[in-house]
Scaffold this active site. Structure first.
Site: not given
Ligand code: PCA
Length: 202
Positions: A78, A147, A171
């Site tokens: 990200e 996140c 992610h």
């Molecule tokens: N993914 C979610 C919240 C917790 C997670 O593991 C997100 O992408 O916001």
């Protein structure tokens, strides 16, 4: 020795597992750095204070946050946190404004700037992951859920405090066997990806 705080998440929504929490738990020592781990609740209200507590007491040099992006085919590096919370219910049964009923979108921090770029060494991380033949790519949206909330909140805190930490968010896809028909990755590969990222974060 440099200090790195690494966070993953507990399971949320319809998913009984969260490979981010699982892989962060499985992380071993990192060369030339001391790491601390936190597994966070998927809660608008409770996740970031846990990070802040360790941040303020331990004063890490870097913060790598990790979450699940179900449906993703690769590790997503990200790049941006935005000042926006979607109308998405959390594991406390609450929306971003604390209410139990949908009430639209909200800023992460009212009146604060729209977005921040992540400050970790993303070029080196992407390069190292490719060299290790782990599917990885940049992502320019961490979504509008917890996140992104965590990424934005962290970058905003650092800006407020004039810090110079390496802060970023990764992610992960679903783990193999987690969801039928969805793209996935072996958990071991994700652990290796995180170890690689941690070794290149500065
Ligand atoms: N993914 C979610 C919240 C917790 C997670 O593991 C997100 O992408 O916001």
């Amino acid at each position: 020795m440099k200090k790195i705080l690494v966070t993953g998440f507990e399971p949320f929504g319809k998913d009984a597992r969260n490979p981010s929490g699982e892989s962060v738990r499985m992380l071993k020592e990192v060369e030339n750095a001391e790491i601390r781990k936190l597994i966070l609740p998927v809660s608008w209200k409770r996740a970031f204070p846990e990070v802040e507590k360790v941040w303020d007491l331990w004063k890490p040099d870097a913060l790598l946050m990790v979450g699940l992006a179900g449906g993703s085919t690769a590790i997503r590096i990200e790049r941006i946190g935005v000042n926006l919370c979607g109308e998405i219910i959390d594991m406390d049964g609450r929306y971003a404004d604390g209410s139990a009923s949908p009430s639209g979108e909200h800023p992460v921090i009212a009146g604060n700037r729209e977005a921040f770029f992540a400050t970790y060494h993303h070029e080196a991380i992407l390069k190292a992951l490719k060299e290790a033949e782990i599917p990885a790519k940049y992502s320019f949206s961490a979504g509008t859920y917890i996140c992104n909330y965590l990424l934005y909140s962290s970058l905003a805190k650092m800006a407020r405090e004039n810090g110079n930490m390496k802060i970023g968010f990764i992610h992960l896809p679903y783990a193999d066997g987690q969801k039928e028909g969805a793209p996935s990755m072996p958990l071991d590969t994700m652990v290796r990806a995180l170890e690689t990222a941690l070794s290149k974060i500065f």
